[in-house]
Scaffold this motif. Structure first.
Motif, mmCIF file in Angstrom:
data_model
loop_
_atom_site.group_PDB
_atom_site.id
_atom_site.type_symbol
_atom_site.label_atom_id
_atom_site.label_comp_id
_atom_site.label_asym_id
_atom_site.label_seq_id
_atom_site.Cartn_x
_atom_site.Cartn_y
_atom_site.Cartn_z
ATOM 1 N N ARG A 174 0.820 -1.211 0.000
ATOM 2 C CA ARG A 174 0.000 0.000 0.000
ATOM 3 C C ARG A 174 0.853 1.260 0.000
ATOM 4 N NH1 ARG A 174 -4.698 1.466 4.469
ATOM 5 N NH2 ARG A 174 -5.232 3.525 3.604
ATOM 6 N N GLU A 175 1.906 1.285 0.842
ATOM 7 C CA GLU A 175 2.727 2.482 0.955
ATOM 8 C C GLU A 175 3.456 2.779 -0.350
ATOM 9 O OE1 GLU A 175 4.398 5.847 2.867
ATOM 10 O OE2 GLU A 175 2.648 4.568 3.226
ATOM 11 N N ARG A 176 3.928 1.742 -1.034
ATOM 12 C CA ARG A 176 4.627 1.955 -2.315
ATOM 13 C C ARG A 176 3.669 2.529 -3.363
ATOM 14 N NH1 ARG A 176 7.390 -3.310 -1.431
ATOM 15 N NH2 ARG A 176 9.409 -2.789 -0.515
ATOM 16 N N ARG A 178 0.968 4.281 -2.770
ATOM 17 C CA ARG A 178 0.609 5.648 -2.375
ATOM 18 C C ARG A 178 1.704 6.632 -2.746
ATOM 19 N NH1 ARG A 178 0.789 9.159 2.093
ATOM 20 N NH2 ARG A 178 2.250 7.798 3.189
ATOM 21 N N MET A 179 2.943 6.297 -2.433
ATOM 22 C CA MET A 179 4.052 7.186 -2.775
ATOM 23 C C MET A 179 4.313 7.183 -4.272
ATOM 24 S SD MET A 179 4.438 8.418 0.047
ATOM 25 C CE MET A 179 5.481 9.643 -0.750
ATOM 26 N N ALA A 254 9.911 10.166 1.734
ATOM 27 C CA ALA A 254 8.918 9.094 1.831
ATOM 28 C C ALA A 254 9.004 8.149 0.637
ATOM 29 C CB ALA A 254 7.519 9.693 1.933
ATOM 30 N N THR A 255 9.311 8.684 -0.536
ATOM 31 C CA THR A 255 9.387 7.852 -1.745
ATOM 32 C C THR A 255 10.544 6.871 -1.661
ATOM 33 O OG1 THR A 255 8.438 9.634 -3.079
ATOM 34 C CG2 THR A 255 9.623 7.895 -4.243
ATOM 35 N N ALA A 258 10.030 4.165 0.939
ATOM 36 C CA ALA A 258 9.037 3.152 0.581
ATOM 37 C C ALA A 258 9.575 2.145 -0.424
ATOM 38 C CB ALA A 258 7.787 3.822 0.011
ATOM 39 N N ARG A 324 13.817 6.575 6.246
ATOM 40 C CA ARG A 324 13.608 8.018 6.072
ATOM 41 C C ARG A 324 14.862 8.800 6.454
ATOM 42 N NH1 ARG A 324 8.657 10.799 5.686
ATOM 43 N NH2 ARG A 324 6.898 9.443 5.215
ATOM 44 N N ARG A 383 11.909 0.909 11.972
ATOM 45 C CA ARG A 383 11.449 2.005 12.819
ATOM 46 C C ARG A 383 12.374 2.179 14.020
ATOM 47 N NH1 ARG A 383 6.648 -0.363 11.137
ATOM 48 N NH2 ARG A 383 6.523 -1.691 12.995
#
Length: 549
Positions: A174-176, A178-179, A254-255, A258, A324, A383
């Motif tokens: 999902r994150e990939r 979205r970015m 963020a890109t 991801a 990040r 994280r």
């Protein structure tokens, strides 16, 4: 036979550097995707997958050898101009190999070989057509570095961006996705601005060949010169977005965080395409000899570069994940590089080129290292919070210390040498105090940020009874790829003297724009050049001459 092959390569070296990844990508597509390849990230690997991996690795290794040959050929100082279709410039498309373009092609492969080797550890099987897309990305990168035409720079930009769109979402998630949407929208907007800037420049000069543009822009006056300066600033916005320069850097952290590790490592060279384009356009076309349009970006580039460096390291300090944090360090390194470019002297440009080599390789290595650590930290992954202890604390700890020390610029690693070169080359210039303050402050905060990350990962661990099940140790293939990038970094420190001589020669060659014009357009065109070597000061308007029709 060997003599014939060598002679053929010497004659066609520029175009072969673009055609090799192109033909490899086409071959991958013709072979088709092996059945069930996406499910083979772990476990048994079919013979078809192994064949594709060997073909891809053979291609990038051959490309690396050819890139080294380009650097060796360019080191003599002679520019190699390849006329596609034997149409002479400025009417035909040309590929130009000088010291800078050859160096950037070699840097591309120094990152691509370890990144692809890492990907063959399983990432290439988590989606379709990974190897074909990887090769198209290399095609776009090599073409962008070698082209001598501004419109074809746009074309190769689009090739590498289209490949990067799909590589970014490789492995899905999902994150990939979205970015990926943000990344596509921003780059499409930048591509539209690129065409506007090119159209404005073509409207007042009637050409897009870079050597010819350098000649004609110097003759513009009045409204035509004003429009040329406007186009220069539009192109600065475009290339600034590609390079992740303030205020256009917000898409990158963020890109890149991801993206999968090998893709993020390859993307470390993507920002340098923007930096390279700024150098080509604002040194070669809008340099000190560009008449009324001379140094159009001088008032903007250095302040934006220093701000980029500061905001990048502050973002790294505030990051809540390792991915990040490394992405923000990418932004900060771009600011340091552009600071050297924006001072507009050969000495500062040479220092910026050396630092470019170091920062690209180190950032790529850190992206791979982040995934190695994340895979051993259970649900926490990358994280920055207490998690299960990594299975290989000594090995990963040593790699973390080495990468952090190099990124922060601690002696005797090349990061220290690169920053020292930037500081020394800026001595005596009006902006010396700003450059010294920012470079030293950014280096200190980089140490603080990476030290904080190391403490969290290796010391703030959960008690064994509350820890999640630990994963297995890193595979030899993944470790080899990561260590390869660190060894390249160490080699840059050992070979600092010859590398610095090469970057000095590359910067001086860029400053001598008349030699570039002679090589591309011929000696008669060079005789009409009004350019002169850069001295870091604003150019006076060129003498009045007839405006070209």
């Amino acid at each position: 036979m060997i003599h014939m092959v060598l002679a053929f390569w010497l004659q066609h070296a520029p175009v072969l550097s673009v055609l090799l990844p192109t033909f490899t990508a086409i071959a991958m597509l013709l072979l088709g995707e092996p059945a069930g390849a996406s499910a083979q990230a772990s476990g048994h690997v079919s013979a078809a997958v192994r064949r594709r991996r060997w073909l891809a690795m053979a291609s990038v290794l051959l490309g690396a050898v050819m890139a080294a040959g380009l650097v060796w050929q360019a080191s003599s100082g002679e520019l190699m101009v390849y006329q596609l279709g034997e149409w002479p410039a400025p009417f035909g498309i040309v590929l130009v190999v000088d010291r800078l373009s050859a160096l950037m092609v070699l840097l591309t492969y120094l990152v691509a070989v370890p990144a692809l080797w890492y990907a063959t550890g399983g990432w290439d099987c988590r989606g379709r057509h990974f190897h074909a897309l990887f090769q198209f990305q290399l095609m776009g990168l090599c073409g962008a570095f070698l082209t001598g035409d501004l419109f074809n720079l746009f074309v190769f930009f689009e090739v590498l961006l289209i490949a990067s769109y799909v590589l970014l979402v490789h492995g899905q998630g999902r994150e990939r996705f979205r970015m990926g949407v943000h990344y596509v929208v921003l780059n499409l907007a930048a591509s539209g601005l690129f065409l506007i800037g090119v159209a404005m420049l073509y409207a007042v000069t009637g050409t897009l060949n870079m050597a010819d543009l350098g000649q004609r822009v110097a003759l513009l006056q009045g409204d035509a010169a004003f429009l040329a300066r406007a186009s220069a600033l539009v192109l600065l916005v475009v290339f600034g977005l590609k390079a992740a320069m303030v205020p256009l850097y917000f898409w990158l952290p963020a890109t890149y965080a991801a993206a999968s590790a090998p893709v993020a490592a390859l993307f470390a060279i993507m920002t340098k395409v923007g930096v390279y384009s700024i150098i080509r356009v604002h040194w070669g076309i809008f340099g000190a000899g560009a008449g009324e349009a001379a140094l159009a970006a001088q008032d903007w580039l250095l302040p934006l570069a220093l701000t980029t460096s500061v905001l990048g390291v502050l973002g790294a300090l505030a990051a809540h994940s390792l991915g990040r944090m490394v992405a923000y360090l990418t932004v900060s390194s771009v600011g340091t590089i552009l600071a050297g470019v924006g001072l507009f002297t050969p000495a500062t440009l040479s220092a910026a080129l050396y630092y470019t080599l170091h920062s690209t390789v180190v950032i790529a290595g850190l992206f791979l290292l982040v995934e190695l650590m994340a895979a051993q930290r259970g649900e926490a992954q990358d994280r920055l919070r207490p998690a299960v202890a990594v299975r290989e604390p000594l090995l990963l700890g040593v790699m973390m210390i080495f990468g952090a020390a190099s990124a922060a610029g601690l002696p005797p690693l090349p990061g220290f040498l690169g920053k020292l070169m930037v500081l020394k080359s800026s001595s005596g210039l009006p902006a010396q105090a700003w450059v010294w303050s920012v470079v030293l402050l950014v280096g200190f905060f980089t140490i603080v940020g990476l030290a904080r990350a190391g403490v969290v990962v290796f010391w703030h661990v959960q008690p064994e009874e509350h820890a999640d099940a630990q994963g297995s140790g890193s595979s030899p293939k993944l470790l080899t790829a990561t260590w390869a990038l660190m060894v390249i970094t160490l080699a840059m420190a050992v070979l600092a003297a010859p590398v610095k001589r090469y970057t000095d020669d590359a910067a001086n060659q860029l400053a001598d724009t008349s030699a570039y014009v002679r090589a591309v357009l011929g000696s008669d065109a060079a005789g009409r050049s009004t350019t002169r070597p850069f001295d870091g000061s604003r150019a006076e308007p060129a003498p009045t001459q007839e405006t070209p029709r």
